[in-house]
Design an enzyme around this catalytic site. Structure first.
Site, PDB file in Angstrom:
ATOM      1  N   THR A  15       0.825  -1.211   0.000  1.00 61.42           N
ATOM      2  CA  THR A  15       0.000   0.000   0.000  1.00 61.42           C
ATOM      3  C   THR A  15       0.859   1.260   0.000  1.00 61.42           C
ATOM      4  O   THR A  15       2.041   1.233   0.323  1.00 61.42           O
ATOM      5  CB  THR A  15      -0.932   0.028   1.226  1.00 61.42           C
ATOM      6  N   ASP A  16       0.209   2.373  -0.337  1.00 61.64           N
ATOM      7  CA  ASP A  16       0.880   3.671  -0.269  1.00 61.64           C
ATOM      8  C   ASP A  16       0.624   4.296   1.105  1.00 61.64           C
ATOM      9  O   ASP A  16       0.072   3.647   1.994  1.00 61.64           O
ATOM     10  CB  ASP A  16       0.409   4.574  -1.417  1.00 61.64           C
ATOM     11  N   GLN A  17       0.972   5.552   1.276  1.00 59.69           N
ATOM     12  CA  GLN A  17       0.818   6.206   2.581  1.00 59.69           C
ATOM     13  C   GLN A  17      -0.632   6.365   3.011  1.00 59.69           C
ATOM     14  O   GLN A  17      -0.905   6.580   4.180  1.00 59.69           O
ATOM     15  CB  GLN A  17       1.512   7.570   2.573  1.00 59.69           C
ATOM     16  N   VAL A  20      -3.831   2.557   0.557  1.00 60.63           N
ATOM     17  CA  VAL A  20      -4.450   2.066  -0.677  1.00 60.63           C
ATOM     18  C   VAL A  20      -3.427   1.206  -1.420  1.00 60.63           C
ATOM     19  O   VAL A  20      -2.258   1.561  -1.496  1.00 60.63           O
ATOM     20  CB  VAL A  20      -4.888   3.245  -1.572  1.00 60.63           C
TER      21      VAL A  20
END
Length: 135
Positions: A15-17, A20
């Site tokens: 995931t990103d920050q 997501v």
């Protein structure tokens, strides 16, 4: 044509920050689905490569519908689009636990002779296994 389904939880590293799933990870999810589809038919990708057959992806199409998030339980449904020849084509649907469609995708792979690096027709033994399992 029949399909195979695998499920797993989204890992934090995917995931990103914002939590997501990073868009590039979906290609890996499709590969997991494809390898397990082959395994469900009794075809080992590793064994295929050891016998001089490779299956590089030549086309990848992704249609994002909704985001997947960290710790979501997602499923990848993999379906053979048509009987393989030189190419083998798969359609995919990735869903979340609520059965909402997150992604629809398609990949095209080509059977390649490992030594010559040239496209070849689907080996007869693999074709027979696929046809028998798709009845």
């Amino acid at each position: 044509m029949g399909f195979n389904k695998i499920s797993f939880r989204v890992r934090y590293s995917e995931t990103d920050q914002m939590g997501v799933v990073y868009h590039g990870n979906y290609a890996q999810y499709l590969e997991m689905g494809r390898v397990e589809w082959l395994r469900s038919k009794g075809i080992s990708y590793k064994n295929m490569e050891e016998n001089g057959i490779m299956l590089p992806v030549v086309s990848l199409s992704l249609n994002y519908k909704k985001s997947a998030f960290y710790d979501d339980l997602i499923s990848v449904e993999t379906r053979l689009k048509k009987t393989p020849s030189v190419r083998i084509e798969f359609n995919y649907v990735i869903r979340n636990e609520k059965q909402e469609i997150l992604l629809e995708a398609n990949t095209v792979l080509v059977f390649v002779d490992k030594k010559s690096k040239r496209p070849i027709r689907c080996p007869q033994n693999i074709l027979e296994i696929i046809i028998e399992n798709e009845k």
